[in-house]
Design an enzyme around this catalytic site. Structure first.
Site, PDB file in Angstrom:
ATOM      1  N   HIS A 138      12.935   2.002  14.603  1.00 23.80           N
ATOM      2  CA  HIS A 138      13.091   1.829  16.052  1.00 23.80           C
ATOM      3  C   HIS A 138      12.853   0.369  16.501  1.00 23.80           C
ATOM      4  CE1 HIS A 138      13.310   6.064  15.981  1.00 23.80           C
ATOM      5  NE2 HIS A 138      12.040   6.351  16.103  1.00 23.80           N
ATOM      6  N   HIS A 145      17.142   7.454  16.964  1.00 24.28           N
ATOM      7  CA  HIS A 145      17.386   7.943  18.328  1.00 24.28           C
ATOM      8  C   HIS A 145      17.154   6.894  19.400  1.00 24.28           C
ATOM      9  CE1 HIS A 145      13.025   8.755  18.551  1.00 24.28           C
ATOM     10  NE2 HIS A 145      13.182   8.783  19.857  1.00 24.28           N
TER      11      HIS A 145
HETATM   12  C1  BG6 Z   1      10.097   9.357  16.181  1.00 20.09           C
HETATM   13  C2  BG6 Z   1       8.805   9.229  15.409  1.00 20.09           C
HETATM   14  O1  BG6 Z   1      11.149   8.782  15.471  1.00 20.09           O
HETATM   15  O2  BG6 Z   1       9.954   8.700  17.442  1.00 20.09           O
HETATM   16  C3  BG6 Z   1       7.645   9.809  16.200  1.00 20.09           C
HETATM   17  O3  BG6 Z   1       8.945   9.919  14.176  1.00 20.09           O
HETATM   18  C4  BG6 Z   1       7.579   9.175  17.569  1.00 20.09           C
HETATM   19  O4  BG6 Z   1       6.427   9.627  15.505  1.00 20.09           O
HETATM   20  C5  BG6 Z   1       8.933   9.233  18.265  1.00 20.09           C
HETATM   21  O5  BG6 Z   1       6.590   9.862  18.325  1.00 20.09           O
HETATM   22  C6  BG6 Z   1       8.901   8.426  19.558  1.00 20.09           C
HETATM   23  O6  BG6 Z   1      10.087   8.654  20.247  1.00 20.09           O
HETATM   24  P1  BG6 Z   1      10.163   8.428  21.816  1.00 20.09           P
HETATM   25  O7  BG6 Z   1      11.605   8.607  22.140  1.00 20.09           O
HETATM   26  O8  BG6 Z   1       9.261   9.459  22.440  1.00 20.09           O
HETATM   27  O9  BG6 Z   1       9.653   7.046  22.063  1.00 20.09           O
END
Ligand code: BG6
Length: 487
Positions: A239, A177
């Site tokens: 990520h 994402h």
């Molecule tokens: C997710 C993880 O992919 O991303 C989570 O599994 C994490 O552990 C999250 O909290 C963080 O996403 P963002 O968009 O809030 O930085």
């Protein structure tokens, strides 16, 4: 293709799960309200629990009220949204029970099908097999896989091979994402639409790069999942690797999906493997202890969950080296952790010092230029540079100044990453999704670290909840004569 033509059934497996309620439904609600969904497209929730449509709609409404930003729920818009909702009860592990899904889908055989697998990867194979058995996969069908895809290279290959028995690679959308975040896409715009960065973006001019994704939240009820994964698998392998790729990749020959993914995979293949000989110097793993965040006392990771023997890291910091012409000699320091002082994600490009100073103090007061790309909580791009302090003093005195590019336009609300990604799936645009070879290359590099950590070569450190992380992370970068910029 206009939105009106993207007629589809969006089928959410695991549709009563946390992700579905927290992210998918709110995003679909927004896409519907903003006119991006074909008025006839449907959203089918697949769940284990038998539930009437009326109860399901009430549940979705209550979750939207909980998870939409304040003030964004609108009765009239929900009335339109709820028309699309359907619910079917399926035991994911039992092929026979998919018959109800077949009945629901076959009412509209000309609809394209987006199968969103918002479940544990353990179910990916059985869901795909059952869809095939009931002949529910058409040429236009898509399947969306949530990360993590596996817990190491081997398990990810097994899962992908299973899915590939039923769907072709072009039909598979592997979600990270972070790629749906606007600022993350802006890295491509910044790098490839501004000439001034062209000749600066390499080892001749850049000293090092820092990538930080810090969270103040803990595991938020997902302990069962998180304890098996930890920060390296949950955040770094996907990520942070994607952010690193976008910063480090060569210009793609076009913006089409494969051109961008070809360049990203080259970066992943150029990552220098971290060997057992240097793993203790280049990596840090840590788990949080009791501490305070804001005014709130927070228990340690183990106490909070009542398990005394977990060895899962909630924080990881790594020095990454990329062995290619552009980046040879430029370390990337990356770190991510939970229960830190505050939520803060940023990429800092630190330029080399000037070669010689004509100013007083031999330039000791001259800071290196830094380009700061902030992803959250605020999105911005800043350039730190030196300029003269105005005045008549005999000596030329300098100060650090900042140029800020705030790209937010007057939108009434921020678009979520999942909105963008869901819309791209509906539009059949795979650019922001991970190709098989990317996932494998990222695991291949991560596996060597996992192996070293399993051998206990790197001791588990601790840090207080609400702090900036373990002191070992400061030492990691200090070994190279540098420090983290916590802007
Ligand atoms: C997710 C993880 O992919 O991303 C989570 O599994 C994490 O552990 C999250 O909290 C963080 O996403 P963002 O968009 O809030 O930085």
């Amino acid at each position: 293709m206009s939105e009106a033509e993207n007629l589809c059934d969006i089928i959410i497996f695991g549709g009563h799960g946390d992700l579905a309620f927290r992210k998918l439904m709110p995003s679909l609600y927004h896409l519907c309200s903003d006119g991006y969904l074909n008025p006839k497209s449907r959203i089918l929730t697949v769940t284990r629990r038998a539930m009437s449509l009326k109860k399901h709609i009430e549940l979705v409404e209550s979750k939207l009220l909980e998870f939409l930003e304040e003030g964004l729920f609108d009765e009239k818009k929900f009335k339109d949204f709820k028309r699309r909702l359907q619910v079917v009860t399926v035991d994911l592990a039992n092929e026979e029970s998919y018959k109800v899904l077949k009945d629901a889908l076959e009412k509209y055989p000309n609809y394209q099908r987006v199968n969103y697998l918002s479940t544990s990867p353990d179910f990916f194979a059985s869901i795909c097999k059952a869809l095939d058995r009931w002949k529910l996969i058409t040429k236009e069908s898509r399947v969306v896989l949530e990360k993590p895809i596996g817990h190491d290279l081997k398990s990810s290959q097994t899962i992908n091979q299973e899915v590939l028995k039923y769907f072709q690679e072009r039909q598979i959308y592997r979600i990270d994402h972070y790629l749906g975040k606007d600022t993350v896409q802006n890295i491509i715009a910044l790098r490839f639409s501004n000439r001034i960065f062209m000749s600066l973006w390499d080892a001749n001019n850049i000293d090092h790069i820092q990538i930080t994704v810090a969270e103040s939240v803990g595991v938020e009820g997902r302990w069962g999942y998180y304890d098996k994964y930890g920060a390296l698998r949950d955040m770094i392998q996907n990520h942070l690797m994607q952010l690193l790729c976008l910063v480090a990749m060569e210009p793609p020959c076009s913006l089409d999906a494969n051109s961008i993914r070809d360049e990203k995979v080259k970066v992943l293949r150029s990552l220098r493997p971290i060997t057992q000989a240097d793993i203790a110097q280049k990596t840090v793993r840590a788990q949080y202890d009791l501490g305070t965040i804001g005014a709130e006392m927070v228990p340690g990771y183990k106490e909070g969950e009542g398990v005394s023997d977990s060895t899962t890291e909630t924080y990881a910091a790594i020095r990454v080296d990329i062995d290619n012409w552009r980046w040879s000699g430029v370390p990337f320091y990356i770190r991510s952790g939970k229960r830190l002082k505050e939520k803060n994600s940023e990429i800092i490009i630190v330029f080399k010092p000037i070669p010689y100073s004509v100013f007083a103090n031999k330039g000791r007061c001259i800071s290196q230029n830094r380009l700061i790309i902030s992803l959250q909580p605020d999105e911005s791009i800043k350039l730190k540079f030196m300029n003269k302090i105005p005045g008549l003093s005999e000596q030329m005195n300098l100060q650090q100044a900042e140029l800020e590019l705030n790209s937010s336009i007057n939108e009434s609300r921020k678009f979520g990453a999942y909105e963008r990604l869901l819309l791209d799936i509906i539009r059949s645009n795979p650019t922001l999704f991970m190709r098989l070879d990317e996932v494998e290359a990222a695991w291949r590099w991560t596996d060597t670290i996992l192996e070293g950590w399993a051998e206990n070569i790197v001791p588990m450190k601790s840090y207080s909840a609400g702090s900036c992380g373990p002191s070992a992370a400061i030492e990691l970068i200090a070994r190279d004569g540098r420090s983290w910029y916590d802007e």
